[in-house]
Write an enzyme that holds these catalytic residues in place. Sequence first.
Site, PDB file in Angstrom:
ATOM      1  N   SER A 146       3.214  51.482  83.956  1.00 53.78           N
ATOM      2  CA  SER A 146       4.587  51.761  84.375  1.00 53.78           C
ATOM      3  C   SER A 146       5.509  51.788  83.166  1.00 53.78           C
ATOM      4  CB  SER A 146       5.085  50.699  85.373  1.00 53.78           C
ATOM      5  OG  SER A 146       5.130  49.422  84.757  1.00 53.78           O
TER       6      SER A 146
ATOM      7  N   LEU B 186       7.870  52.280  79.977  1.00 55.63           N
ATOM      8  CA  LEU B 186       7.711  52.935  78.681  1.00 55.63           C
ATOM      9  C   LEU B 186       6.248  53.212  78.368  1.00 55.63           C
ATOM     10  CD1 LEU B 186      10.268  50.894  76.521  1.00 55.63           C
ATOM     11  CD2 LEU B 186      10.629  53.078  77.704  1.00 55.63           C
TER      12      LEU B 186
ATOM     13  N   ASP C 144      -5.607  41.148  81.296  1.00 54.35           N
ATOM     14  CA  ASP C 144      -4.669  40.152  80.793  1.00 54.35           C
ATOM     15  C   ASP C 144      -4.711  40.214  79.270  1.00 54.35           C
ATOM     16  OD1 ASP C 144      -3.283  37.922  79.975  1.00 54.35           O
ATOM     17  OD2 ASP C 144      -4.356  36.512  81.264  1.00 54.35           O
ATOM     18  N   VAL C 145      -3.607  40.625  78.654  1.00 57.12           N
ATOM     19  CA  VAL C 145      -3.614  40.828  77.202  1.00 57.12           C
ATOM     20  C   VAL C 145      -3.775  39.528  76.425  1.00 57.12           C
ATOM     21  CG1 VAL C 145      -2.307  42.986  77.271  1.00 57.12           C
ATOM     22  CG2 VAL C 145      -1.083  40.789  77.086  1.00 57.12           C
TER      23      VAL C 145
ATOM     24  N   SER D   8      12.454  44.327  70.649  1.00 57.62           N
ATOM     25  CA  SER D   8      13.614  44.547  71.521  1.00 57.62           C
ATOM     26  C   SER D   8      14.878  44.260  70.730  1.00 57.62           C
ATOM     27  CB  SER D   8      13.556  43.625  72.738  1.00 57.62           C
ATOM     28  OG  SER D   8      14.777  43.656  73.467  1.00 57.62           O
TER      29      SER D   8
ATOM     30  N   TYR E 202      12.358  35.247  75.906  1.00 52.33           N
ATOM     31  CA  TYR E 202      12.125  36.676  75.661  1.00 52.33           C
ATOM     32  C   TYR E 202      12.582  37.074  74.259  1.00 52.33           C
ATOM     33  CZ  TYR E 202      12.254  41.744  76.373  1.00 52.33           C
ATOM     34  OH  TYR E 202      12.053  43.096  76.264  1.00 52.33           O
TER      35      TYR E 202
ATOM     36  N   LYS F  73      10.216  38.499  71.154  1.00 52.61           N
ATOM     37  CA  LYS F  73      10.419  39.824  70.581  1.00 52.61           C
ATOM     38  C   LYS F  73      10.819  39.751  69.102  1.00 52.61           C
ATOM     39  CE  LYS F  73       9.405  42.333  74.170  1.00 52.61           C
ATOM     40  NZ  LYS F  73       8.288  43.298  74.156  1.00 52.61           N
TER      41      LYS F  73
ATOM     42  N   PHE G  97      16.516  50.622  78.805  1.00 49.63           N
ATOM     43  CA  PHE G  97      15.961  51.925  79.165  1.00 49.63           C
ATOM     44  C   PHE G  97      15.823  52.012  80.679  1.00 49.63           C
ATOM     45  CE2 PHE G  97      15.331  52.774  74.847  1.00 49.63           C
ATOM     46  CZ  PHE G  97      14.829  54.057  74.670  1.00 49.63           C
TER      47      PHE G  97
ATOM     48  N   THR H  69      13.863  51.923  83.136  1.00 48.61           N
ATOM     49  CA  THR H  69      12.544  51.484  83.582  1.00 48.61           C
ATOM     50  C   THR H  69      12.720  50.323  84.552  1.00 48.61           C
ATOM     51  OG1 THR H  69      12.237  49.790  81.873  1.00 48.61           O
ATOM     52  CG2 THR H  69      11.622  52.063  81.299  1.00 48.61           C
TER      53      THR H  69
END
Length: 266
Positions: free
Chosen positions: A15, A17, A61-62, A168, A179, A183, A212, A214
């Site tokens: 989904s 970007l 899962d990264v 970001s 967050y 980033k 963006f 999204t």
Amino acid sequence: MHLQGNIFVVTGGASGLGHQVVKSIVEQDGYAIIMDINATGANKAVQSLGSDKVYSSGSVDVTSEEQVQRAIKGGLSYFNSNNKDKESVPSLLLAGAVLCSGIVLSPQKIQGYGPDKHLTSYSQFKHVLSVNLLGTYNVAQQVAQTIIENNKPLDEDGERGIIITTSSMLGLDGTLVGYGTSKAGIAGMTLPLARELASFGIRVMSIAPGPFETPMKNVLPGANPPVSLFPKRHGYPHEFSDLVLQIITNPMLNGSVIRLDGGLRG
């Protein structure tokens, strides 16, 4: 570096970007391995964009070394077993990664502290950094290792691959403890990682987008992200993927963070 005939890992490709990046790679006749926790969305992307160009091993899962390794090996095996041009192109190679996965908030079951539990707890901080920062590095490191082990130089410069991360503007401008810090960490590792991988012909770049259009834009309850200085709107996903393509094809872009926010500052 060319996209045509090369394989790229795209995290968060189900989904937003990441999905737009997958579409752009396919449009340039490249191949994409989607890594996303959202298996349903990843499978829909494979169906809509074509299983000959897009691969998903299911939910990934990264933060899991095993799941990431399995997805990379599975994608390489899948595309090469289905390669119709084996005589002219003996093997399709993993040429890089575009790492777009990330979360803004931790799950509701992980609570904050302080008045009404609105402050960032250690558990929340740890969870967001684990997914955004450590997850990004996990995939980047395994992609780099695969490129080093398998790829010969692709051009006269000796380039073998590229890793593009997503930071970001919130990480650069100091907003949101969990967050923003995650980033900022992604932005901060760009040049050190580029230096570490330079002798192997692997470039590293990062993009720091503003708001963006999204689904992530609406994650924070009641939030109304500001528009850019100019143009006075939020970014469109194709503007992010356009920059990704430019970074991949321009060998002099290395070790830097590019703001993509229309002049907006936090």
